[in-house]
Design a protein around this motif. Structure first.
Motif, PDB file in Angstrom:
ATOM      1  N   ALA A  84      -1.834 -10.867  -0.410  1.00 31.83           N
ATOM      2  CA  ALA A  84      -3.268 -11.069  -0.638  1.00 31.83           C
ATOM      3  C   ALA A  84      -3.945  -9.773  -1.078  1.00 31.83           C
ATOM      4  O   ALA A  84      -4.797  -9.773  -1.985  1.00 31.83           O
ATOM      5  N   HIS A  85      -3.570  -8.681  -0.442  1.00 28.53           N
ATOM      6  CA  HIS A  85      -4.162  -7.383  -0.795  1.00 28.53           C
ATOM      7  C   HIS A  85      -3.832  -7.007  -2.236  1.00 28.53           C
ATOM      8  O   HIS A  85      -4.716  -6.586  -2.996  1.00 28.53           O
ATOM      9  N   GLY A 164      -5.072   1.763   5.975  1.00 32.24           N
ATOM     10  CA  GLY A 164      -4.969   2.634   4.809  1.00 32.24           C
ATOM     11  C   GLY A 164      -5.404   1.925   3.536  1.00 32.24           C
ATOM     12  O   GLY A 164      -6.154   2.478   2.718  1.00 32.24           O
ATOM     13  N   ASP A 165      -4.958   0.680   3.343  1.00 32.92           N
ATOM     14  CA  ASP A 165      -5.357  -0.089   2.163  1.00 32.92           C
ATOM     15  C   ASP A 165      -6.863  -0.331   2.151  1.00 32.92           C
ATOM     16  O   ASP A 165      -7.520  -0.234   1.101  1.00 32.92           O
ATOM     17  N   HIS A 166      -7.424  -0.651   3.314  1.00 29.51           N
ATOM     18  CA  HIS A 166      -8.860  -0.917   3.403  1.00 29.51           C
ATOM     19  C   HIS A 166      -9.672   0.332   3.106  1.00 29.51           C
ATOM     20  O   HIS A 166     -10.665   0.284   2.354  1.00 29.51           O
ATOM     21  N   GLN A 167      -9.258   1.457   3.658  1.00 31.83           N
ATOM     22  CA  GLN A 167      -9.975   2.704   3.413  1.00 31.83           C
ATOM     23  C   GLN A 167      -9.931   3.085   1.937  1.00 31.83           C
ATOM     24  O   GLN A 167     -10.951   3.526   1.370  1.00 31.83           O
ATOM     25  N   MET A 182      -8.623  10.523  -2.859  1.00 29.58           N
ATOM     26  CA  MET A 182      -8.906   9.985  -1.535  1.00 29.58           C
ATOM     27  C   MET A 182      -8.218  10.867  -0.492  1.00 29.58           C
ATOM     28  O   MET A 182      -6.988  10.964  -0.448  1.00 29.58           O
ATOM     29  N   ASP A 183      -9.032  11.523   0.350  1.00 29.32           N
ATOM     30  CA  ASP A 183      -8.479  12.423   1.363  1.00 29.32           C
ATOM     31  C   ASP A 183      -9.194  12.248   2.702  1.00 29.32           C
ATOM     32  O   ASP A 183      -9.371  13.204   3.453  1.00 29.32           O
ATOM     33  N   ARG A 184      -9.601  11.013   2.982  1.00 31.02           N
ATOM     34  CA  ARG A 184     -10.340  10.738   4.201  1.00 31.02           C
ATOM     35  C   ARG A 184      -9.569   9.768   5.089  1.00 31.02           C
ATOM     36  O   ARG A 184      -8.642   9.110   4.642  1.00 31.02           O
ATOM     37  N   GLY A 185      -9.998   9.660   6.344  1.00 27.86           N
ATOM     38  CA  GLY A 185      -9.368   8.716   7.263  1.00 27.86           C
ATOM     39  C   GLY A 185      -7.881   8.989   7.414  1.00 27.86           C
ATOM     40  O   GLY A 185      -7.446  10.144   7.539  1.00 27.86           O
ATOM     41  N   ARG A 191      -0.311  11.361   2.879  1.00 26.24           N
ATOM     42  CA  ARG A 191      -0.670  10.959   1.518  1.00 26.24           C
ATOM     43  C   ARG A 191      -0.323   9.500   1.258  1.00 26.24           C
ATOM     44  O   ARG A 191      -0.746   8.934   0.246  1.00 26.24           O
ATOM     45  N   HIS A 192       0.438   8.891   2.180  1.00 28.26           N
ATOM     46  CA  HIS A 192       0.876   7.515   1.957  1.00 28.26           C
ATOM     47  C   HIS A 192       0.856   6.701   3.254  1.00 28.26           C
ATOM     48  O   HIS A 192       1.911   6.270   3.757  1.00 28.26           O
ATOM     49  N   PRO A 193      -0.322   6.444   3.820  1.00 23.02           N
ATOM     50  CA  PRO A 193      -0.366   5.660   5.060  1.00 23.02           C
ATOM     51  C   PRO A 193       0.156   4.240   4.881  1.00 23.02           C
ATOM     52  O   PRO A 193       0.731   3.664   5.813  1.00 23.02           O
TER      53      PRO A 193
END
Length: 274
Positions: A84-85, A164-167, A182-185, A191-193
């Motif tokens: 779905a994502h 990670g995908d949501h952020q 993107m360097d937050r959360g 680098r790959h959550p």
């Protein structure tokens, strides 16, 4: 494990191959009609869910009911969330550059080349990587410590992947972040959550299958192959090669772990001597 277990598992392996192939062939038909082979990434998670569902029904009355249910639900939740994502992320976009580059190598019919090198290869990988799911569904011994430990590892991985995908999706949705890294959360810790989460998911599913030494040995190839794909194959390595030239990415890699999460390194100001 007795001969009944191995005979039943052999039947399931054949059925799982059929389920995986069916999903990927449908994806091939859709991708060919739309001339958009990135649909195979959506089919990836769906195929794992199909294999788990087929195994659940075939293993009724043979494997431990608790383990069967846990491993099936864990696989389907992971697979369908991922599908779905990816479907949402790819809506309105053209072909994935990875597939454009791959299909550019075709010397003959691009459609048949895509069938061989993308769809059939992924169908085979789904079958191989899903070995722990299939084996766990047939183990008759009651669910124990390893089953619940595996569920904990799986849940941690799913959380990393989903958060990670949501952020990242929220970050990209803000026009002010266009062209920025993107360097937050979670992305400040690794680098790959999402890939790290995938890694944990499959090691967790593997633990669920480790009720016997035979299944532990049989299924070890699954998380090893998935780990290699994520770290050395089509995951981390290719993405970092694609990102390497972006402004700020070198500094991001210098302070942020490449895979296993850890606090970001502190950047010290460099002063020049007169």
């Amino acid at each position: 494990m007795n001969s009944t277990f191995w005979a039943a598992l052999a039947v399931n392996l054949a059925a799982a191959a059929g389920a995986s192939l069916a999903v990927l062939l449908v994806a091939f038909a859709v991708g060919s009609a739309r001339r958009l082979h990135r649909v195979v990434d959506v089919a990836w998670g769906v195929a794992f869910s199909a294999v788990a569902a087929v195994g659940y029904f075939l293993s009724a009355g043979q494997g431990d009911d608790t383990r069967r249910l846990v491993v099936t639900l864990a696989t389907c939740v992971w697979g369908l969330r991922l599908a779905a994502h990816i479907a949402r992320r790819g809506r309105g976009h053209g072909e994935d550059p990875r597939y454009e580059k791959m299909l550019a190598k075709a010397s003959g019919n691009r459609t048949l080349y895509a069938l061989r090198t993308v769809y059939l290869l992924q169908a085979a990988l789904v079958w191989l990587i899903s070995l722990p799911v299939q084996a766990a569904q047939y183990v008759p011994t009651p669910a124990g410590v390893l089953t619940w430990a595996g569920l904990g590892v799986w849940a941690t991985g799913l959380a990393f992947e989903a958060i990670g995908d949501h952020q990242l999706a929220r970050f990209k949705a803000d026009p002010a972040h266009h062209g920025r890294i993107m360097d937050r959360g979670l992305w400040s810790w690794t680098r790959h959550p999402n890939y790290f989460g995938d890694f944990l998911v499959w090691w967790g599913l593997y633990l669920m299958a480790c009720a016997t030494w035979q299944t532990a040995l049989l299924c070890l190839i699954s998380p090893v192959v998935m780990s290699l794909l994520l770290i050395r194959g089509s995951g981390k390595r290719l993405l970092e090669r694609h990102m390497a030239g972006r402004p700020g990415y070198a500094a991001y890699t210098a302070r942020t772990s490449g895979f296993v999460p850890r606090p970001p390194r502190r950047q010290t100001a460099r002063t020049e001597r007169p």
